[in-house]
Motif scaffolding. Structure first.
Motif, mmCIF file in Angstrom:
data_model
loop_
_atom_site.group_PDB
_atom_site.id
_atom_site.type_symbol
_atom_site.label_atom_id
_atom_site.label_comp_id
_atom_site.label_asym_id
_atom_site.label_seq_id
_atom_site.Cartn_x
_atom_site.Cartn_y
_atom_site.Cartn_z
ATOM 1 N N TRP A 70 60.817 1.928 97.445
ATOM 2 C CA TRP A 70 60.409 2.850 96.776
ATOM 3 C C TRP A 70 61.179 4.331 96.612
ATOM 4 O O TRP A 70 61.586 4.590 95.576
ATOM 5 N N ASN A 71 61.640 4.638 97.584
ATOM 6 C CA ASN A 71 62.536 5.883 97.765
ATOM 7 C C ASN A 71 63.636 5.695 97.204
ATOM 8 O O ASN A 71 64.116 6.612 96.441
ATOM 9 N N VAL A 72 64.160 4.473 97.153
ATOM 10 C CA VAL A 72 65.763 4.325 96.499
ATOM 11 C C VAL A 72 65.426 4.249 94.986
ATOM 12 O O VAL A 72 66.314 4.620 94.329
ATOM 13 N N PHE A 73 64.379 3.604 94.708
ATOM 14 C CA PHE A 73 63.952 3.402 93.066
ATOM 15 C C PHE A 73 63.879 4.803 92.544
ATOM 16 O O PHE A 73 64.291 4.987 91.579
ATOM 17 N N THR A 74 62.927 5.534 93.406
ATOM 18 C CA THR A 74 62.634 6.776 92.643
ATOM 19 C C THR A 74 64.148 7.582 92.775
ATOM 20 O O THR A 74 64.165 8.579 91.622
ATOM 21 N N SER A 75 64.965 7.559 93.611
ATOM 22 C CA SER A 75 65.972 8.464 93.528
ATOM 23 C C SER A 75 67.039 7.848 92.541
ATOM 24 O O SER A 75 67.378 8.617 91.990
ATOM 25 N N LEU A 76 67.104 6.606 92.415
ATOM 26 C CA LEU A 76 68.024 6.193 91.289
ATOM 27 C C LEU A 76 67.475 6.373 90.002
ATOM 28 O O LEU A 76 68.074 7.159 88.862
ATOM 29 N N VAL A 77 66.175 6.671 89.592
ATOM 30 C CA VAL A 77 65.359 7.034 88.430
ATOM 31 C C VAL A 77 65.682 8.308 88.205
ATOM 32 O O VAL A 77 66.052 8.882 87.006
ATOM 33 N N ARG A 78 65.656 9.423 89.215
ATOM 34 C CA ARG A 78 65.947 10.590 88.955
ATOM 35 C C ARG A 78 67.496 10.933 88.774
ATOM 36 O O ARG A 78 67.843 11.784 87.857
ATOM 37 N N VAL A 80 69.468 8.961 87.156
ATOM 38 C CA VAL A 80 69.629 8.074 85.695
ATOM 39 C C VAL A 80 69.094 9.471 84.999
ATOM 40 O O VAL A 80 69.812 9.828 83.723
ATOM 41 N N TYR A 81 67.911 9.920 85.119
ATOM 42 C CA TYR A 81 67.145 10.746 84.020
ATOM 43 C C TYR A 81 68.079 12.042 84.111
ATOM 44 O O TYR A 81 68.420 12.664 82.931
ATOM 45 N N LYS A 82 68.820 12.537 85.133
ATOM 46 C CA LYS A 82 69.219 13.677 85.222
ATOM 47 C C LYS A 82 70.868 13.403 84.678
ATOM 48 O O LYS A 82 71.474 14.279 83.747
ATOM 49 N N ALA A 83 71.369 12.289 84.819
ATOM 50 C CA ALA A 83 72.923 12.012 84.284
ATOM 51 C C ALA A 83 72.958 11.743 82.848
ATOM 52 O O ALA A 83 73.573 12.159 82.086
ATOM 53 N N GLU A 84 71.736 11.182 82.404
ATOM 54 C CA GLU A 84 71.504 10.858 80.874
ATOM 55 C C GLU A 84 71.129 12.224 80.241
ATOM 56 O O GLU A 84 70.821 12.062 78.905
ATOM 57 N N LYS A 85 70.658 13.076 81.021
ATOM 58 C CA LYS A 85 69.956 14.222 80.553
ATOM 59 C C LYS A 85 68.896 14.073 79.416
ATOM 60 O O LYS A 85 68.580 14.222 78.308
ATOM 61 N N LEU A 86 67.729 12.931 80.054
ATOM 62 C CA LEU A 86 66.853 12.709 79.366
ATOM 63 C C LEU A 86 65.633 13.699 79.313
ATOM 64 O O LEU A 86 65.537 14.420 80.283
ATOM 65 N N ALA A 87 64.797 13.645 78.276
ATOM 66 C CA ALA A 87 63.836 14.566 78.194
ATOM 67 C C ALA A 87 62.924 14.308 77.221
ATOM 68 O O ALA A 87 63.464 13.604 76.300
ATOM 69 N N PRO A 88 61.565 14.243 77.445
ATOM 70 C CA PRO A 88 60.741 13.810 76.252
ATOM 71 C C PRO A 88 60.682 14.829 75.134
ATOM 72 O O PRO A 88 61.047 16.052 75.182
ATOM 73 N N PRO A 89 60.419 14.363 73.750
ATOM 74 C CA PRO A 89 60.503 15.266 72.655
ATOM 75 C C PRO A 89 59.570 16.520 72.874
ATOM 76 O O PRO A 89 58.383 16.070 73.659
#
Length: 159
Positions: A70-78, A80-89
């Motif tokens: 779970w920790n690895v998954f959440t770290s990976l998601v974070r 990717v979220y930062k690297a792709e500069k994702l943000a909800p509209p």
């Protein structure tokens, strides 16, 4: 197999973050993130209370690998979220524009014909999967259950 690679990558990243050459802003951000994580973990522990402890004890030997994964998954998601500069509209107009574009493309027979004639089957397949996915999400929301409808069996008829 993957666990040693992830662990080594985390150690290297930790060494980089702890080095004297690291950017002080990065170190400050890491410290703030760590504090927020610890506060969140304490809140979850307080809210879950004895129920969380009971569930944890029921997992037995599976608790450590599940927690690690779970920790690895959440770290990976974070990451990717930062690297792709994702943000909800942030504005309703952005949502409306996005759905208007999707609707215009899906309701245009010219787009479907051109995609099929040019051999771009992938676009058609992706559009179909998107439509199916949106339908299934609507079904899940409508049922208020992930798997299916709860069906009550009729009482056995008396003979």
């Amino acid at each position: 197999m993957l666990r040693p690679q992830i662990t080594n990558a985390a150690r290297v990243a930790g060494r980089r973050a702890n080095s004297t050459q690291a950017n002080p802003q990065v170190q400050k951000a890491v410290q703030q993130a760590s504090q927020l994580y610890n506060q969140g973990a304490q809140t979850v522990k307080r809210v879950a209370g004895p129920v969380g402890d009971r569930v944890g004890s029921l997992l037995g030997a599976y608790r450590a690998p599940l927690t690690y994964n779970w920790n690895v998954f959440t770290s990976l998601v974070r990451q990717v979220y930062k690297a792709e500069k994702l943000a909800p509209p942030t504005h309703l107009s952005q949502w409306a524009t996005a759905y208007a574009n999707i609707w215009a493309r899906a309701s245009s027979p010219a787009w479907w014909r051109s995609a099929l004639e040019s051999g771009e089957w992938a676009k058609v397949a992706i559009a179909a999967v998107e439509a199916y996915g949106i339908f299934k999400i609507g079904e899940i929301i409508g049922r208020r259950h992930l798997v299916g409808y709860k069906i009550k069996e009729p009482a056995a008829a008396a003979h």
